[in-house]
Design a protein around this motif. Structure first.
Motif, PDB file in Angstrom:
ATOM      1  N   UNK A 189      19.066  19.531  29.554  1.00  0.00           N
ATOM      2  CA  UNK A 189      17.734  18.914  29.810  1.00  0.00           C
ATOM      3  C   UNK A 189      16.642  19.453  30.808  1.00  0.00           C
ATOM      4  N   UNK A 190      17.059  20.423  31.716  1.00  0.00           N
ATOM      5  CA  UNK A 190      16.257  21.386  32.525  1.00  0.00           C
ATOM      6  C   UNK A 190      15.984  22.509  31.896  1.00  0.00           C
ATOM      7  N   UNK A 191      16.676  23.161  30.884  1.00  0.00           N
ATOM      8  CA  UNK A 191      16.369  24.219  29.828  1.00  0.00           C
ATOM      9  C   UNK A 191      15.921  25.439  30.653  1.00  0.00           C
ATOM     10  N   UNK A 192      16.797  25.983  31.681  1.00  0.00           N
ATOM     11  CA  UNK A 192      16.453  27.109  32.377  1.00  0.00           C
ATOM     12  C   UNK A 192      16.541  28.368  31.474  1.00  0.00           C
ATOM     13  N   UNK A 193      15.704  29.456  31.727  1.00  0.00           N
ATOM     14  CA  UNK A 193      15.647  30.547  30.985  1.00  0.00           C
ATOM     15  C   UNK A 193      16.647  31.550  31.578  1.00  0.00           C
ATOM     16  N   UNK A 194      17.194  31.094  32.943  1.00  0.00           N
ATOM     17  CA  UNK A 194      18.251  32.225  33.536  1.00  0.00           C
ATOM     18  C   UNK A 194      19.158  31.264  34.465  1.00  0.00           C
ATOM     19  N   UNK A 195      20.210  31.703  34.423  1.00  0.00           N
ATOM     20  CA  UNK A 195      21.376  31.406  35.252  1.00  0.00           C
ATOM     21  C   UNK A 195      21.786  32.210  36.108  1.00  0.00           C
ATOM     22  N   UNK A 196      21.740  32.076  37.258  1.00  0.00           N
ATOM     23  CA  UNK A 196      22.233  32.711  38.506  1.00  0.00           C
ATOM     24  C   UNK A 196      23.826  32.053  38.948  1.00  0.00           C
TER      25      UNK A 196
END
Length: 510
Positions: A98-105
């Motif tokens: 649902x949040x569809x981030x482009x980067x995962x830290x």
């Protein structure tokens, strides 16, 4: 809308607070100057990534870098999604979907899970908070960035944070907050708020939950956050003395573990000014125990993932000799309003029980991917909390139960679990109790209870049932069964997991 909170914090961190201690984690101690330098470095790396502009998700335990990533993302105007390590893979994937981030830290200890999550959810950028195989190290890359004197400063209107609800029915929902949450938190500094300027606050509940945000007023007022990786009662008690802790927040069940720890009675906790508690009904016996052991430091916090802090009952309003004061959740904080309404949404008079509705700047923008649920939950700026409570003539709120926890007894009577739990906890053999309803065919529910016996006590279910009947005088409120358990199951947010108890203790499953 005023200045963005992260901009204001970094100005102070680079200026008058530059040498103050900001964050402590294990053997690491960061000044505000260290925090500002790290935020600048993180922001520079994230700004160079086109994928990060689509949003940044963080999967990590409590550590200073989590706060630095949050500030960097907000300074850049990138959406931030906080992923709790305690959640299941399915719950994390739901948040990512649902949040569809482009980067995962992620923290290095979560590398395998983060890699699987990023691959399954199509996340293009993969950044570790320290060395990890086959990925970029955000920390080392940030340290190598040229020193910048300026900082990005996205307007407050671009700030978006995604947090997960901590419910136990179905997958948690992704809650979107705007800058209103941070405006509300910034207003909670001072004698009648959450934090005092310069205080030292222990944080041992997850930064990834909304309760982690309740620590922000400490940073916003130049104080120090001491971060623990998780909750351990012995470590908490030791830290009270070693770090001269002034404040901390625990869910009620975690507070009981601290109160029961044998070292507390011989530990110097004289620096403690405020012990925030909430997220579950708190028996009068436990509140009085805390007041006896720690003095007038209790602060009841009523808040929700969807609304931030709603009400506070301050230490000066807890009176051991006045049970009605201990039963109160306090009054709404500045900017928040609370009403009690019936099932048709009509406002009820003082003293009448109904659903609590709240409004104010920290009410969520909505649930990501769930427009129908958003429309149901937020109506004309008012959030339906799902909590049952009542307001007195002065505007103080008392809570009775979650709406979905009210037991619809086969007799047609509504039973609030808290009422029965209070009676069970008044018995000398009971250390902890949870009351819940289990369906009885098509006729409604019956009351059942799980209890944790006190040390050196043996459970006598018949005696406990007789005790409830003698105290309440209604057979419908007497548990059909009372089962002894070694401990009550908890959700990742530290609440009693009643659904798990229902599943385990339902007839045919025992």
């Amino acid at each position: 809308m005023g200045a963005q909170y992260a901009v204001e914090l970094m100005r102070a961190a680079d200026g008058p607070w530059v040498r103050r201690e900001a964050l402590v984690h294990g053997g690491r101690r960061w000044t505000y100057g260290d925090l500002a330098r790290t935020v600048r470095g993180f922001a520079s790396v994230l700004r160079s990534s086109p994928r990060a502009r689509d949003g940044v998700a963080v999967l990590a335990d409590n550590r200073p870098e989590v706060i630095a990533v949050q500030l960097a993302a907000h300074l850049l105007g990138y959406q931030l999604a906080l992923v709790a390590p305690s959640t299941t893979y399915a719950e994390r994937a739901e948040l990512m979907r649902h949040s569809r981030p482009g980067a995962l830290v992620f923290a290095p200890g979560h590398a395998a899970s983060a890699r699987t999550l990023a691959t399954a959810c199509g996340i293009g950028e993969f950044l570790s908070l320290g060395p990890a195989p086959s990925c970029r190290d955000l920390v080392s890359e940030a340290a190598a960035q040229p020193t910048e004197h300026g900082l990005p400063a996205a307007p407050a209107g671009q700030v978006r944070t995604v947090l997960c609800t901590g419910g136990t029915t179905g997958l948690p929902k992704a809650v979107v907050h705007t800058h209103g949450l941070y405006d509300a938190l910034a207003a909670l500094v001072g004698d009648h708020g959450l934090a005092l300027p310069g205080e030292r606050r222990l944080v041992c509940t997850p930064l990834s939950h909304v309760s982690g945000h309740f620590a922000l007023p400490t940073l916003l007022s130049g104080g120090t956050l001491i971060l623990h990786d998780g909750f351990d009662p012995g470590a908490v008690v030791e830290t009270l003395a070693a770090e001269r802790i002034n404040a901390l927040v625990l869910t009620s069940p975690l507070m009981y573990q601290m109160l029961d720890h044998p070292a507390l009675a011989v530990t110097d906790h004289s620096g403690l000014r405020c012990l925030g508690y909430g997220a579950a009904p708190t028996p009068l016996r436990r509140q009085r125990q805390a007041l006896d052991l720690l003095g007038p430091v209790l602060q009841h916090i009523y808040g929700l993932t969807e609304a931030g802090v709603v009400t506070l009952l301050q230490p000066g309003d807890h009176h051991a000799d006045r049970p009605e004061s201990l039963a109160s959740a306090g009054r709404p904080v500045p900017g928040m309003r609370a009403e009690v309404r019936d099932d048709e949404g009509r406002r009820l008079p003082a003293g009448r029980a109904g659903e609590v509705w709240v409004s104010g700047p920290s009410v969520m923008a909505g649930y990501l991917g769930h427009p129908a649920a958003t429309r149901e939950a937020v109506q004309d700026g008012w959030l339906r909390t799902g909590d049952i409570g009542s307001l007195d003539a002065s505007g103080a709120l008392s809570l009775r139960a979650r709406k979905n926890e009210v037991i619809m007894h086969a007799s047609g009577t509504r039973i609030y679990p808290r009422v029965v739990e209070e009676v069970l906890l008044g018995h000398p053999a009971v250390a902890a109790a949870a009351v819940f309803g289990i369906p009885d065919g098509d006729d409604g529910e019956r009351v059942h209870a799980a209890v944790v016996p006190c040390p050196d006590h043996t459970l006598d279910a018949s005696a406990l049932r007789a005790h409830v009947l003698a105290e309440l005088g209604q057979q419908t409120m007497v548990p059909e069964s009372v089962v002894a358990v070694a401990r009550l199951p908890m959700t990742p947010t530290g609440k009693i997991d009643r659904q798990t108890l229902k599943d385990i203790l339902a007839p045919g499953n025992r």
